[in-house]
Design a protein around this motif. Structure first.
Motif, short mmCIF file in Angstrom:
data_model
loop_
_atom_site.label_atom_id
_atom_site.label_comp_id
_atom_site.label_asym_id
_atom_site.label_seq_id
_atom_site.Cartn_x
_atom_site.Cartn_y
_atom_site.Cartn_z
N TRP A 240 -17.67 58.36 -45.98
CA TRP A 240 -17.62 58.98 -44.65
C TRP A 240 -18.26 58.09 -43.59
CZ3 TRP A 240 -15.37 61.97 -41.45
CH2 TRP A 240 -16.03 62.57 -40.37
N TYR A 241 -19.48 57.62 -43.85
CA TYR A 241 -20.16 56.76 -42.89
C TYR A 241 -19.45 55.42 -42.73
CZ TYR A 241 -24.29 59.73 -42.26
OH TYR A 241 -25.14 60.76 -41.93
N ARG A 242 -18.87 54.92 -43.81
CA ARG A 242 -18.14 53.64 -43.71
C ARG A 242 -16.92 53.82 -42.81
NH1 ARG A 242 -17.67 49.44 -42.44
NH2 ARG A 242 -17.13 47.54 -43.57
N GLY A 243 -16.23 54.94 -42.97
CA GLY A 243 -15.09 55.21 -42.12
C GLY A 243 -15.48 55.39 -40.67
N MET A 244 -16.60 56.10 -40.43
CA MET A 244 -17.08 56.31 -39.07
C MET A 244 -17.41 54.99 -38.38
SD MET A 244 -19.56 59.64 -39.47
CE MET A 244 -19.61 60.15 -37.76
N ALA A 245 -17.99 54.07 -39.14
CA ALA A 245 -18.35 52.78 -38.56
C ALA A 245 -17.12 52.00 -38.15
CB ALA A 245 -19.18 51.98 -39.57
N ALA A 246 -16.01 52.17 -38.88
CA ALA A 246 -14.80 51.40 -38.61
C ALA A 246 -13.99 51.95 -37.44
CB ALA A 246 -13.92 51.36 -39.87
N VAL A 247 -13.90 53.27 -37.32
CA VAL A 247 -13.03 53.86 -36.29
C VAL A 247 -13.80 54.53 -35.17
CG1 VAL A 247 -11.19 54.19 -37.97
CG2 VAL A 247 -12.76 56.07 -37.51
N GLY A 248 -15.11 54.60 -35.28
CA GLY A 248 -15.91 55.23 -34.24
C GLY A 248 -16.25 56.68 -34.59
N VAL A 249 -17.42 57.11 -34.17
CA VAL A 249 -17.88 58.46 -34.50
C VAL A 249 -16.97 59.54 -33.92
CG1 VAL A 249 -19.76 60.11 -34.24
CG2 VAL A 249 -20.27 57.73 -34.80
N PRO A 250 -16.59 59.47 -32.62
CA PRO A 250 -15.76 60.56 -32.07
C PRO A 250 -14.44 60.75 -32.80
CG PRO A 250 -16.71 59.25 -30.30
CD PRO A 250 -16.96 58.50 -31.58
N ARG A 251 -13.72 59.64 -33.06
CA ARG A 251 -12.41 59.78 -33.72
C ARG A 251 -12.56 60.23 -35.17
NH1 ARG A 251 -8.09 55.19 -31.78
NH2 ARG A 251 -8.17 55.65 -29.56
N ALA A 252 -13.52 59.64 -35.88
CA ALA A 252 -13.70 60.03 -37.27
C ALA A 252 -14.10 61.49 -37.38
CB ALA A 252 -14.77 59.15 -37.93
N SER A 253 -14.92 61.96 -36.45
CA SER A 253 -15.38 63.35 -36.52
C SER A 253 -14.23 64.32 -36.36
CB SER A 253 -16.44 63.61 -35.44
OG SER A 253 -15.88 63.56 -34.14
N GLN A 254 -13.18 63.92 -35.63
CA GLN A 254 -12.05 64.82 -35.44
C GLN A 254 -11.19 64.96 -36.70
OE1 GLN A 254 -12.19 66.65 -32.65
NE2 GLN A 254 -14.03 65.39 -32.50
N ILE A 255 -11.24 63.97 -37.58
CA ILE A 255 -10.55 64.10 -38.86
C ILE A 255 -11.14 65.27 -39.63
CG2 ILE A 255 -10.00 62.93 -41.04
CD1 ILE A 255 -10.26 60.28 -39.58
N GLN A 256 -12.40 65.55 -39.36
CA GLN A 256 -13.08 66.63 -40.07
C GLN A 256 -12.59 68.01 -39.65
OE1 GLN A 256 -17.40 66.59 -39.91
NE2 GLN A 256 -17.45 66.91 -42.11
N LEU A 257 -11.77 68.07 -38.59
CA LEU A 257 -11.16 69.35 -38.23
C LEU A 257 -10.29 69.88 -39.37
CD1 LEU A 257 -10.16 68.78 -34.49
CD2 LEU A 257 -11.69 70.54 -35.35
N ALA A 258 -9.84 68.97 -40.24
CA ALA A 258 -9.02 69.39 -41.38
C ALA A 258 -9.86 69.97 -42.51
CB ALA A 258 -8.20 68.21 -41.90
#
Length: 298
Positions: A240-258
């Motif tokens: 999760w943190y690796r993905g957030m670092a790559a695409v940015g916190v705001p965009r990665a956090s929206q994936i969590q809407l799923a």
């Protein structure tokens, strides 16, 4: 580049890989509530939280020692303490308490506002402001989840909902700080140091709770505890943190809407809970919001 740099600096990955890693983290987290309910079959809420953090902390310490990771720089320690307080102590404890009175499905939907809270924390932390389109889509997704939640609870939040709202605020701060730190160090080290930093609290909670909450260990309780300690508290955060670092916190956090939608599926398939009639409608709205936020530029 020195050997120490290779240990402490994250490798650059593509945005697509980062999105996939963040999505894998979401799938891992989506099973956390069902696993917690299973763990509660044999552990009390405080004991479950303490043992979960204790096992994850020992696992993390072993990984850090095996990789010979140096102690974090002074500038990163406050952020790691935020990760420990929000993601290792606060969120697990409050959601575990909530699951004593709330169903898995209901709890999952309440936590659906976590992505918006994470994006807000990240904006406050970094000073960056996502676009109006981003906020509009994120807000719409959060409102859909909130309306679903209030409809289920007849318009008034219950005690379990208050625990959950407190949990998501603490977790959002931990996510935002963790995503920031993962840009400077590998994501697995961020959560590993967070778990290690929380070890004294986890050990104290376990020692105080065990005499008051006798353990009735069953196969399901043991499996649930193993999952929330090894995956929910450590392994899921690594990707999760690796993905957030790559695409940015705001965009990665929206994936969590799923995530609440996936947990709803697990609640039906694994827990035998009834699915609310409005759940499919909420699912369509949330998935549409995810698509918009992923295309919106910060």
């Amino acid at each position: 580049m020195t050997a120490q740099d290779s240990v402490t600096r994250p490798r650059v990955i593509s945005a697509r890989t980062g999105t996939l890693l963040a999505a894998l983290g979401v799938v891992s987290f989506s099973l956390s509530f069902p696993a917690t309910v299973r763990a509660l079959d044999g552990f009390g809420p405080w004991t479950a939280t303490g043992v979960r953090g204790l096992l994850a902390g020992l696992l993390a310490a072993g990984c850090l020692r095996a990789a010979r990771v140096p102690v974090p720089a002074r500038r990163d320690r406050a952020g790691l303490l935020t990760v420990a307080a929000g993601c290792v102590v606060g969120f697990p404890l409050l959601t575990t308490l909530a699951l004593q009175t709330s169903t898995t499905a209901h709890s999952a939907v309440v936590i659906g506002v976590l992505p918006l809270a994470t994006a807000a924390c990240s904006a406050a932390l970094t000073g960056r402001r996502p676009s109006r389109t981003f906020w509009t889509a994120a807000g719409a997704g959060a409102l859909a989840v909130l309306a679903f939640t209030l409809g289920q609870s007849r318009g008034l939040p219950g005690t379990g909902d208050l625990y959950l709202f407190g949990a998501l605020l603490l977790c959002a701060a931990g996510y935002a700080q963790g995503g920031r730190l993962a840009a400077r160090m590998p994501g697995w080290q961020v959560i590993a140091w967070g778990c290690v930093a929380a070890l004294p609290v986890s050990a104290l909670v376990t020692a105080l709770a065990l005499p008051r909450e006798p353990v009735r260990l069953t196969a399901e309780a043991a499996a649930g505890m193993a999952y929330i300690a090894a995956v929910s508290q450590f392994g899921g955060f690594v990707v999760w943190y690796r993905g957030m670092a790559a695409v940015g916190v705001p965009r990665a956090s929206q994936i969590q809407l799923a995530q609440p939608l996936l947990t709803l599926v697990w609640a039906v398939l694994l827990m035998g809970e009834d699915l609310a009639p409005l759940a499919p409608v909420t699912a369509v709205v949330v998935l549409a919001c995810i698509a918009v936020t992923q295309r919106a530029r910060s």
